[in-house]
Scaffold this motif. Sequence first.
Motif, PDB file in Angstrom:
ATOM      1  N   SER A 188       1.870   1.874  -3.571  1.00 24.58           N
ATOM      2  CA  SER A 188       0.794   2.246  -4.483  1.00 24.58           C
ATOM      3  C   SER A 188       0.047   3.502  -4.051  1.00 24.58           C
ATOM      4  O   SER A 188      -0.380   4.282  -4.889  1.00 24.58           O
ATOM      5  N   SER A 189      -0.113   3.683  -2.746  1.00 30.06           N
ATOM      6  CA  SER A 189      -0.870   4.826  -2.243  1.00 30.06           C
ATOM      7  C   SER A 189      -0.417   5.160  -0.824  1.00 30.06           C
ATOM      8  O   SER A 189      -1.020   4.710   0.151  1.00 30.06           O
ATOM      9  N   GLU A 248      -4.876   3.595   6.775  1.00 29.74           N
ATOM     10  CA  GLU A 248      -5.206   2.237   7.191  1.00 29.74           C
ATOM     11  C   GLU A 248      -4.407   1.827   8.421  1.00 29.74           C
ATOM     12  O   GLU A 248      -4.914   1.132   9.288  1.00 29.74           O
ATOM     13  N   LYS A 262       0.833  -1.207   0.000  1.00 32.39           N
ATOM     14  CA  LYS A 262       0.000   0.000   0.000  1.00 32.39           C
ATOM     15  C   LYS A 262       0.866   1.255   0.000  1.00 32.39           C
ATOM     16  O   LYS A 262       0.521   2.247  -0.623  1.00 32.39           O
ATOM     17  N   ARG A 290      -3.070   6.431   1.733  1.00 30.55           N
ATOM     18  CA  ARG A 290      -4.014   5.388   2.131  1.00 30.55           C
ATOM     19  C   ARG A 290      -3.352   4.420   3.115  1.00 30.55           C
ATOM     20  O   ARG A 290      -3.974   3.968   4.070  1.00 30.55           O
ATOM     21  N   ALA A 291      -2.082   4.129   2.892  1.00 33.62           N
ATOM     22  CA  ALA A 291      -1.360   3.224   3.789  1.00 33.62           C
ATOM     23  C   ALA A 291      -1.335   3.795   5.201  1.00 33.62           C
ATOM     24  O   ALA A 291      -1.568   3.082   6.176  1.00 33.62           O
TER      25      ALA A 291
END
Length: 113
Positions: free
Chosen positions: A79-80, A87, A76, A83-84
């Motif tokens: 990729s993002s 989360e 994550k 967002r990681a």
Amino acid sequence: EVVVERLAGYIESDECVSACGVDRDFVGISSDAFFSPEFAANLCSPACYQNCPNIVDLYFNLAAAEGVYLPALCEKQRSSPHRAMLELLSSSGGGAPGPIADDLAEAPAPAMF
């Protein structure tokens, strides 16, 4: 000086220390490091994650103790990154809301001694 018997005399390479964003002068380890986007980016970078198994294993175990699966976090992160972090905060309870201002207004004042 701390010496671990199994690893006595072993010193992590300067390349790994730099790539992973760790500090030789720091004593101890904390899961708080995961909440730093810079640290997570360094730890999950190919230079660290693919080349520095000792550091990655150490943080893998620390993450697992906090209920975080490091390979998923790193995926994550690549990729993002935002967002990681979101989360991670939600999985650790770090994103829990604080008290609401109205609740504070209704609370009794602390006693003064």
